[in-house]
Design a protein around this motif. Structure first.
Motif, PDB file in Angstrom:
ATOM      1  N   PRO A  80     -58.648  16.826  30.058  1.00 30.74           N
ATOM      2  CA  PRO A  80     -59.092  16.371  31.388  1.00 30.74           C
ATOM      3  C   PRO A  80     -59.340  14.869  31.428  1.00 30.74           C
ATOM      4  N   ARG A  81     -59.557  14.264  30.248  1.00 32.67           N
ATOM      5  CA  ARG A  81     -59.768  12.817  30.204  1.00 32.67           C
ATOM      6  C   ARG A  81     -58.535  12.065  30.694  1.00 32.67           C
ATOM      7  N   THR A 103     -65.285  20.524  32.309  1.00 29.81           N
ATOM      8  CA  THR A 103     -63.961  19.947  32.508  1.00 29.81           C
ATOM      9  C   THR A 103     -63.975  19.053  33.739  1.00 29.81           C
ATOM     10  N   GLU A 105     -66.519  17.518  34.976  1.00 28.03           N
ATOM     11  CA  GLU A 105     -67.283  16.302  34.678  1.00 28.03           C
ATOM     12  C   GLU A 105     -66.490  15.340  33.802  1.00 28.03           C
ATOM     13  N   ALA A 106     -65.659  15.912  32.938  1.00 28.75           N
ATOM     14  CA  ALA A 106     -64.921  15.056  32.008  1.00 28.75           C
ATOM     15  C   ALA A 106     -63.739  14.372  32.678  1.00 28.75           C
ATOM     16  N   THR A 107     -63.325  14.835  33.855  1.00 29.31           N
ATOM     17  CA  THR A 107     -62.178  14.230  34.524  1.00 29.31           C
ATOM     18  C   THR A 107     -62.612  12.925  35.197  1.00 29.31           C
ATOM     19  N   PRO A 108     -61.860  11.855  34.953  1.00 26.59           N
ATOM     20  CA  PRO A 108     -62.258  10.587  35.568  1.00 26.59           C
ATOM     21  C   PRO A 108     -62.015  10.583  37.074  1.00 26.59           C
TER      22      PRO A 108
END
Lengths: 171, 676
Positions: A80-81, A103, A105-108
């Motif tokens: 997801p990053r 997931t 939260e981890a996505t920019p």
């Protein structure tokens, strides 16, 4: 040997249906839209929040030889990053609730969420099950729902296209 | 110069005396450190004076040791260089020791003995570089070995330490025996033990005797330096000793082996046939490669560093081997390049390995374990130690702009010059050595990614690591000095290389090669084979590190900041047990080099009695026994034990029996004397 095999086998992919003009329009539209909004390929992280895998088969159909999503700039990534968009399938099960949130939260930012399939929208046949928390929208904010059990690749593509339209336009 | 020498002697002596009188008190521990710092400082100044002025320092006491030709001391440029190396290693180690030894107040070790031996060790080691005849040399050599043995035995309460001490004293005396034989052969031709006479008569020895002297000296000094397969004591003794002693033994003492070898092979005998260089080069390559391979498999931080010492001694020997080879073929500038690379690496290894051992000591001090699998996350609790360890790790991995890079670059350049020797064996050997040296550097970098990453990064793997604390000021000061030396030696090689050139001038007929190097900001090797500038590289790195963030900041690309957990595939609970371990990191390389390691694996799976689809527990054990331990040392040790047991039958413990033995021997001797 390889060469004779190539010559003798010929085309094995099926031709598109009669309503293919509509589909080709969507494909072209997606390509130009993605380029207009991002200036590069769209990176998608697929999250299976508890689906029956029907939707996954359709999504992998999107990357198959008929649709070949990479050619118009749709790229599935492993983290997801690296993603611009989450493609979430299935009703959200208890075990997948926290991972789905993590997931997300981890996505920019800016990030898009497309919920694929009827289960993702209103839990489908799994509604009321003790193992299900709720629909995707109950856990994370959703931009676009794609209905269908399962939806066809063309419909998923249409959903992705609609979601990309919500991105802020690149100068 | 005499004042400096006396200052060194007296300071070490007072340091040892202070230890015996008041070593237990904190004041006494500081006096011990002060004595060692002053002594090492005076030694450093003495060495620097000799190098700068070019006038050797001599001192002769004919009334001491009259049998061996008197106590003769003479410090020439080569000895002075090694005296400087001792000073560079000893000052930070002594400062560090002042804080580190506080941990021994609980009575695990005798502080007076430790302090006294520490100073005497430094004194005898310094005198090794000054010795000018065989007896003085061997006496100081043995003094250095014995004092360091006592230092290794500091924590003699532990079984492992006693075992390590046994290995060390065994190996060092085997080496001493070979040195005795070598010097006897050399002195036999000269009729005197003075180094000047040996130098004059070495040429008149038969080639067989010269070869024998060379091989014996190589093995004898090699056992101290830690060449494969005589390195077995290093990974045992270095971890057992207190960390500041490990830093000195690994950074400085094993270099005395290099000093002795250069003194005998190059200075006294003036070089020899090409196979001498080939042998040194081959052993150097084997030591470098095997050292780093076993270091990779080691999860005990100090054992890992000890194996890296084997590797770095190998790299130094590669430089010396190429130097000897070019010397034989009369290519003096290239020979000087090899020797300069080797000497530079000697100095560099003293700084970065000293620094790494001190860093490992701080970690041990804080966590009370040497096992890397129980560390982790220390960068948050010990930021200074982590920074210094990182500098040392980057330097030993030969990353520019630090010092390891410069010396390895010089050695590479000298190896690449091998194409100018028109002998097929050499033309094949040198590029192979280049390849293996490159492999070694790469593996060393991988090993230090493991050492730093597993020790300092991620989450703590044990409660000890979670409650670690930063070391006291004296320990940080010692590390900071060495870290500065690593950076300084890396950025300013143009100041160091000419000095090394002067040291070598005249040794074994080497000419003054300073004119062959271009020594300004760019470093250019003879006949313009290669050039580079670590100074500009450092500037470039600084610019890049400063420029990129500031440009990004100006472009407002990096204004938004978001703090979140590291991505762990969405796992609900992330604990230290899910982290990358040192074993896992080394596993791929263990498979690649399985032919060398021959690992033993044992997998036990405990199934549920009802169904084999339910596993109750899995146990996995993997062990690596070095092949030279099994193939070389085990048969030897077994036969030695067997012989000792046979001899033991004579030793019945009865006084009457012993009297009988004496009577029998006496009668036998009388009979023999009668007949002769």
């Amino acid at each position: 040997m390889l060469l004779s095999k190539i010559i003798r086998t010929g085309l094995v992919t099926e031709p598109l249906n009669s309503d293919s003009t509509r589909f080709i329009e969507v494909v072209r539209g997606t390509g130009t839209e993605i380029r207009r909004h991002l200036g590069r390929a769209l990176a998608i992280r697929e999250v299976d929040a508890g689906s029956c895998n029907g939707c996954e088969i359709e999504i992998s159909g999107l990357t198959g030889p008929v649709h070949d999503s990479e050619r118009f700039g749709i790229h599935f990534v492993a983290s997801p990053r690296h993603a611009d968009m989450l493609l979430v399938t299935g009703p959200v099960t208890r075990n997948m609730e926290v991972p789905l949130l993590k997931t997300y939260e981890a996505t920019p930012a800016p990030k898009l969420v497309v919920a694929v399939g009827d289960c993702a929208k209103h839990c489908g046949v799994f509604k009321g099950s003790y193992a299900v928390v709720g629909s995707v929208a109950d856990v994370i904010p959703v931009d676009v729902f794609v209905t269908g059990c399962p939806p066809e690749p063309a419909e998923i593509l249409q959903g992705i296209l609609t979601a990309v339209g919500r991105l802020p336009q690149k100068q | 110069m005499k004042t400096l020498f006396l200052a060194m002697f007296i300071a070490y002596g007072l340091g040892a005396f202070a230890a015996l009188v008041g070593g237990r008190k904190s004041f006494g521990r500081w006096l011990v450190a002060l004595g060692a710092v002053l002594g090492a400082g005076a030694g450093l100044a003495l060495g620097a004076t000799v190098i700068a002025t070019g006038i050797p320092f001599t001192l002769f006491f004919p009334e001491l040791l009259p049998l061996g030709g008197g106590l003769a001391l003479r410090l020439d440029a080569l000895g002075a260089f090694f005296l400087v190396v001792i000073g560079v290693g000893a000052i930070p180690a002594a400062l560090y020791g002042a804080g580190y030894t506080a941990a021994y107040k609980d009575g695990r070790a005798s502080l007076p003995l430790l302090g006294a031996m520490f100073n005497l060790f430094l004194l005898t080691m310094s005198l090794v570089t000054l010795a000018d005849n065989v007896l003085t040399f061997l006496l100081m050599w043995e003094g250095m070995s014995l004092t360091s043995y006592f230092l290794v035995m500091t924590e003699a309460g532990e079984e492992r330490t006693r075992n390590a001490g046994l290995w060390y004293i065994g190996m060092t005396h085997a080496g001493l025996g070979m040195l005795l034989a070598a010097f006897l052969l050399l002195a036999g031709g000269a009729g005197s033990g003075a180094f000047a006479d040996l130098r004059a008569s070495a040429a008149s020895l038969t080639s067989g005797a010269r070869d024998a002297v060379f091989v014996l000296a190589f093995l004898g000094f090699g056992s101290k330096a830690g060449i494969v397969p005589l390195h077995v004591w290093l990974p045992r003794a270095h971890p057992a000793a207190p960390s500041h002693v490990s830093a000195l033994m690994s950074g400085v003492m094993i270099k005395m082996g290099i000093y002795g070898f250069l003194r005998v092979a190059l200075d006294l005998m003036g070089g020899g046939p090409a196979w001498w260089g080939g042998l040194v080069l081959g052993v150097g390559v084997a030591s470098a490669l095997l050292g780093v391979l076993y270091a990779l498999m080691e999860h005990d931080l100090k054992r890992l560093l000890a194996y890296h010492s084997v590797e770095n001694v190998g790299i130094i020997l590669i430089g010396i081997g190429t130097g000897l080879m070019f010397h034989r073929y009369g290519l003096m500038p290239l020979a000087a390049l090899g020797f300069i690379g080797a000497l530079y690496h000697v100095l560099n290894h003293a700084t970065f390995k000293g620094l790494l051992f001190l860093g490992a000591g701080s970690v041990l001090h804080a966590t009370h374990t040497r096992n890397m699998e129980e560390m982790g996350g220390l960068i948050k609790r010990m930021p200074w130690t982590a920074l210094f360890f990182l500098i040392g790790a980057a330097a030993i991995s030969a990353l520019p702009p630090l010092n390891g890079f410069v010396s390895e670059w010089l050695i590479f350049q000298s190896l690449l010059g091998g194409v100018s020797i028109p002998v097929p064996e050499v033309v094949v050997l040198m590029p192979v050595a280049v390849g293996l040296l490159a492999l070694t550097s790469g593996l060393a970098a991988a090993c230090f990614v493991k050492a730093f990453g597993i020790t300092f990064l991620a989450l703590p793997r044990s409660p000890e690591a979670a409650h670690a604390h930063e070391s006291p000021f004296s320990m940080r000061l010692g590390m900071a000095l060495l870290a500065l030396a690593c950076v300084g030696l890396g950025v300013a090689p143009f100041a160091v290389v000419p000095v090394l050139g002067t040291i070598l001038a005249g040794l074994g007929g080497l000419p003054d090669t300073r004119a062959e190097f271009t020594m300004n900001v760019f470093l250019q090797t003879p006949s313009a084979f290669g050039q580079m500038s670590p100074t500009l590289m450092a500037l470039g790195l600084l610019l890049l590190l400063g420029l990129v963030p500031s440009v990004l900041w100006l472009l407002r690309l990096n204004r938004q900041r978001r703090l979140s957990d590291s991505w762990g595939c969405g796992r609900v609970g992330q604990t230290a047990r899910m982290e990358y371990t040192a074993t896992a990191f080394a596993e791929p390389l263990k498979r690649v080099f399985a032919e060398i390691y021959r690992p033993m694996k044992e997998l036990t799976v405990d199934f549920h009695p009802e169904s084999k689809y339910f596993v109750q527990s899995i146990e996995y054990r993997s062990e690596i026994t070095p092949w030279f331990d099994q193939a070389l040392y085990r048969p030897f040790l077994q036969s030695a034990t067997f012989v000792a047991q046979q001899v033991r039958r004579l030793q019945a413990g009865s006084l009457h029996l012993y009297l009988l033995y004496i009577a029998i021997v006496l009668i036998l001797l009388l009979i023999v004397a009668r007949w002769l």
